[in-house]
Design an enzyme around this catalytic site. Structure first.
Site, PDB file in Angstrom:
ATOM      1  N   HIS A  87      19.002  -5.618 -12.687  1.00 29.86           N
ATOM      2  CA  HIS A  87      18.688  -5.957 -14.084  1.00 29.86           C
ATOM      3  C   HIS A  87      19.947  -6.047 -14.942  1.00 29.86           C
ATOM      4  O   HIS A  87      19.925  -6.647 -16.005  1.00 29.86           O
ATOM      5  CB  HIS A  87      17.624  -5.021 -14.674  1.00 29.86           C
ATOM      6  N   ASP A 223      16.731  -2.064  -7.191  1.00 26.35           N
ATOM      7  CA  ASP A 223      17.360  -2.633  -8.396  1.00 26.35           C
ATOM      8  C   ASP A 223      18.889  -2.653  -8.270  1.00 26.35           C
ATOM      9  O   ASP A 223      19.588  -1.872  -8.909  1.00 26.35           O
ATOM     10  CB  ASP A 223      16.923  -1.806  -9.610  1.00 26.35           C
ATOM     11  N   SER A 652      22.501   2.529 -16.655  1.00 28.66           N
ATOM     12  CA  SER A 652      22.031   1.686 -15.572  1.00 28.66           C
ATOM     13  C   SER A 652      23.220   1.182 -14.776  1.00 28.66           C
ATOM     14  O   SER A 652      24.206   0.733 -15.350  1.00 28.66           O
ATOM     15  CB  SER A 652      21.239   0.504 -16.109  1.00 28.66           C
TER      16      SER A 652
HETATM   17  N1  ARG Z   1      13.955   0.591 -17.915  1.00 27.61           N
HETATM   18  C1  ARG Z   1      15.225   0.294 -17.356  1.00 27.61           C
HETATM   19  C2  ARG Z   1      16.290   0.258 -18.466  1.00 27.61           C
HETATM   20  O1  ARG Z   1      16.069   0.636 -19.546  1.00 27.61           O
HETATM   21  C3  ARG Z   1      15.193  -0.926 -16.525  1.00 27.61           C
HETATM   22  C4  ARG Z   1      15.000  -2.205 -17.264  1.00 27.61           C
HETATM   23  C5  ARG Z   1      14.971  -3.457 -16.444  1.00 27.61           C
HETATM   24  N2  ARG Z   1      13.695  -3.730 -15.832  1.00 27.61           N
HETATM   25  C6  ARG Z   1      12.665  -4.411 -16.441  1.00 27.61           C
HETATM   26  N3  ARG Z   1      11.557  -4.570 -15.785  1.00 27.61           N
HETATM   27  N4  ARG Z   1      12.757  -4.890 -17.657  1.00 27.61           N
HETATM   28  O2  ARG Z   1      17.061  -0.596 -18.703  1.00 27.61           O
HETATM   29  N1  ASP Z   2      17.428   1.311 -17.589  1.00 23.69           N
HETATM   30  C1  ASP Z   2      18.420   1.846 -18.470  1.00 23.69           C
HETATM   31  C2  ASP Z   2      19.663   0.971 -18.525  1.00 23.69           C
HETATM   32  O1  ASP Z   2      19.584  -0.216 -18.381  1.00 23.69           O
HETATM   33  C3  ASP Z   2      18.738   3.260 -18.125  1.00 23.69           C
HETATM   34  C4  ASP Z   2      17.858   4.191 -18.866  1.00 23.69           C
HETATM   35  O2  ASP Z   2      17.504   3.867 -20.018  1.00 23.69           O
HETATM   36  O3  ASP Z   2      17.570   5.244 -18.334  1.00 23.69           O
HETATM   37  O4  ASP Z   2      20.732   1.412 -18.831  1.00 23.69           O
END
Ligand code: ARG
Ligand code: ASP
Length: 733
Positions: A87, A223, A652
């Site tokens: 991502h 990921d 991330s």
């Molecule tokens: N929740 C994670 C972060 O805050 C992963 C985000 C990417 N994945 C998604 N399905 N949008 O960035």
């Molecule tokens: N998914 C998040 C990021 O892209 C990490 C988190 O918020 O825990 O940095």
């Protein structure tokens, strides 16, 4: 093998009751020796603070990379190979994708260095050193100054400081405030500008479970994506060029693919973006009751509109993949945050803590005299700011994220104000970026969103002076408003004649400026933006500088009131270390979530043809044949795991390291029950989610057949304790 695992886990469990527990915090790397190393050792760390961060020798720090200033990545080979999340590389993968060559869908693997793909605009920064410059920053600053005077003085101090330092170095220098300006740290880094895409799994692996599983444990997402930093002949940062060669890092990570156990020490080294651990109780309440709900409501509408068409149409899905993912990500986090703050009774907890704090102050009359009013003043300021903040969020959500045409129109704003000589250049660059805009744009979706959302924004604008065009809209009946909004899209030259518009920009910029100034979409967009900047932000900025100062005073008072506690600074996109243990948790009564998922769980979620839970046949075949190469654990293939490391957005792509500083996982998310950790960390339920490094190696090696990449890596030899090793010896050793 199994015996050893259980036995050791039992021993460790007893041990952990007597040793110190994992704890919250994102710590400054060069202070680890002073503040954390002793505790980290009791938790199982075998390396030293100097191994983590060293000024004079290469250390783990040299392998940690700020990926495009938004994510983290790490160097995993002597030839600049870079590991980060799928991502995090998403928009680069998308930018190379077309319907015919859909790397998002099929994955991408360069089979040689020549095939690695360049990414203009993408940067990778490595911290060279950090240095406390608080004294210099606060020179001639005193308590009698107003917040504004203080700000000016500090700004001047820092400018002078940086000007001097820049003469001595090639590094990119900046100074960052910590603890709301109680401390200032200079950061020197190298910023590499040639970062190429090397490999990415298909989204059905790299984004498996997509938005349904996002922020959720148990998780089954691979990921990750792989890039490579290129440098000039001298190993220095250089603009993109075929002459560049793979960067040779001072340090790259060793990988440990031997697995780990429950309760094992882990640390996460990266660039957490923003946390708000020191908010007073009333502002936490504002977040739960006002800000989060308002922003969620707007995105509910927007996401529903996008989702409907993306599900029907593959081309729309590709166009909107990045936009949808980023809008839905924060939206879902806020939802989790509200629930988590409520369930952990964060507001009551903060109130109780504030009471404790005030009582501790009262015991020391001198302290009380100096800091006794700070908390109340702070709370009052947050209340004063609330209505403007709310209005501001409506602009950000509706006028900016929620309206692509308006966002695009803003890019012409500078053209309208610039001198003749500069105009041609600017117009040309705008013409050059048009293609990108059109490539990922669907006017019908944007129009639907505007019709659904702009009326809400118009109703929310309250802070005077209100621009004329918005006043007129406020006085219109809903039907007329709707007609007006519809026309913005029909009449805009940018949309109804792209070819002519591009030509005009290139050949007759003066005419283009005249034309765009008459465009109603431009006029409204600029009016909204100017109101946002000149009225709302001006007011919020002024309050924020007072708030920041008081937050800083509050932290100083906390440190004085509780002298035995260590306080860590809120995340601010600087390099930090968090540490904890591999650990499950109880999401609710009678339910326990284990810390590790396996490929069998990936297969269990499989829905053929679904856009979130489809799987490549090859992965299913590998599973059916238990064909895991060197990477499986007996007959199972580990996929993701969780631990109690305190992380946030920006972490991330951060490496998860074991007690020896070896790479065992790749951080990418947090669990649903713990998404409130930015405001209220709770050890019992806050967990970070990582891809197990063994899954990454398995996908690269067995799924993609990119074994030549594996050859580039340093993989620790299997020196795991075997049944033959006397247990006492191995525990003591
Ligand atoms: N929740 C994670 C972060 O805050 C992963 C985000 C990417 N994945 C998604 N399905 N949008 O960035
Ligand atoms: N998914 C998040 C990021 O892209 C990490 C988190 O918020 O825990 O940095």
């Amino acid at each position: 093998m199994m015996f050893k695992r259980y036995f050791l886990a039992g021993v460790l469990f007893i041990f952990s009751l007597t040793s110190s527990q994992a704890r919250e915090g994102m710590w400054i790397p060069y202070l680890i020796g002073q503040l954390n190393a002793a505790e980290m050792k009791t938790m199982g760390m075998e390396i030293t603070a100097e191994d983590i961060y060293s000024l004079n020798n290469s250390s783990l720090k040299d392998a940690i990379v700020h990926f495009n200033f938004g994510c983290t990545a790490e160097l995993i080979s002597s030839k600049g190979l870079l590991l980060t999340n799928h991502h995090c590389g998403y928009s680069q993968i998308q930018s190379h994708s077309t319907l015919e060559n859909n790397y998002l869908k099929e994955g991408f693997w360069a089979m040689s260095q020549e095939e690695e793909l360049k990414n203009p605009g993408l940067v990778a920064a490595i911290v060279k050193y950090m240095e406390d410059v608080t004294n210099e920053a606060l020179q001639d600053v005193n308590d009698q100054m107003s917040a504004a005077e203080r700000e000016v003085q500090i700004k001047n101090n820092l400018e002078a400081l940086l000007e001097g330092k820049r003469k001595e170095t090639e590094y990119d220098l900046s100074v960052v405030p910590f603890f709301y300006g109680n401390q200032y740290i200079l950061v020197a880094r190298e910023v590499f500008k040639d970062v190429r895409l090397v490999g990415a799994p298909p989204s059905s692996i790299g984004k498996y479970g997509a938005d349904t599983d996002n922020w959720i444990w148990p998780r089954h997402t691979g990921d990750f994506s792989i890039f490579r930093i290129y440098a000039g002949k001298e190993n220095q940062p250089a603009d993109i060029s075929d002459d560049n060669i793979p960067y040779r890092p001072a340090r790259h990570l060793t990988i440990n693919a031997n697995g780990f156990d429950l309760n094992d020490f882990t640390m996460v080294y990266g660039f957490p973006g923003r946390t708000q651990q020191y908010l007073p109780s009333n502002e936490v309440a504002n977040t739960v009751d006002v800000y989060d709900p308002a922003r969620i409501a707007v995105r509910d509408v927007l996401l529903e509109i996008l989702d409907a068409k993306m599900r029907q149409d593959e081309a729309t899905r590709i166009k909107y993949a990045t936009k949808y993912a980023s809008i839905s990500n924060a939206w879902k986090k806020w939802k989790g945050e509200i629930i988590g703050l409520k369930e952990t009774k964060a507001i009551a907890g903060k109130e109780a803590f504030e009471k404790q704090f005030t009582e501790a102050l009262k015991k020391r009359p001198q302290l009380f005299q100096k800091y006794g009013d700070v908390l109340n003043e702070l709370k009052n300021l947050y209340e004063e700011r609330k209505p403007v903040m709310l209005e501001r969020y409506h602009y950000i959500e509706i006028g900016y994220y929620g309206n692509e045409l308006f966002r695009h129109m803003l890019s012409y704003r500078s053209m309208a104000a610039v001198s003749e000589e500069k105009l041609a250049k600017l117009a040309e660059s705008r013409a050059g970026s048009l293609e990108r805009f059109y490539k990922n744009y669907d006017v019908e979706l944007d129009r639907q969103a505007a019709l659904a959302l702009l009326p809400t924004y118009i109703g929310q604008v309250k802070t005077e002076p209100i621009p004329q065009i918005i006043k007129e809209l406020q006085n219109m009946k809903p039907e007329k408003q709707g007609k007006f909004i519809g026309k913005l899209f029909e009449k805009s030259i940018v949309l109804n004649d792209p070819v002519k518009w591009q030509e005009m920009l290139e050949e007759n910029p003066e005419k283009a400026v005249k034309k765009v100034k008459k465009d109603k979409a431009y006029q409204l967009s600029v009016a909204m933006y100017d109101h946002f900047i000149e009225v709302l932000n001006a007011s919020v900025d002024e309050m924020n500088s007072r708030i920041d100062h008081l937050q800083g005073q509050y932290v100083i008072a906390l440190q004085k009131a509780f002298p035995d506690r260590d306080f860590y600074p809120d995340a601010n996109s600087t390099l930090r270390v968090a540490y904890g243990k591999v650990d499950g948790y109880e999401p609710r009564d009678a339910v326990y979530y284990q810390s590790q998922t396996y490929l069998s769980g990936v297969i269990a979620k499989y829905i053929p043809g679904d856009y979130e839970f489809d799987l490549p046949q090859k992965l299913i075949d590998l599973y059916n044949n238990k064909d895991y190469g060197r990477w499986g654990e007996e007959d199972k293939m580990p996929v993701c795991f969780i631990a109690s490391n305190h992380t946030t957005g920006g972490n991330s792509g951060s490496p998860a390291l074991n007690g020896r500083g070896e790479l065992i996982g790749l951080n990418f998310d947090r669990v649903w029950e713990g998404t409130m950790s930015d405001i209220n960390y709770d050890l019992s339920r806050c967990r970070n989610i990582m891809v197990d490094i063994r899954y990454i190696l398995f996908i690269v090696d067995k799924f993609a057949g990119a074994g030549y990449l594996i050859d580039e890596l340093d993989i620790a030899e299997n020196d795991e304790i075997t049944e033959d090793t006397p247990l006492e010896e191995s525990i003591e050793g």
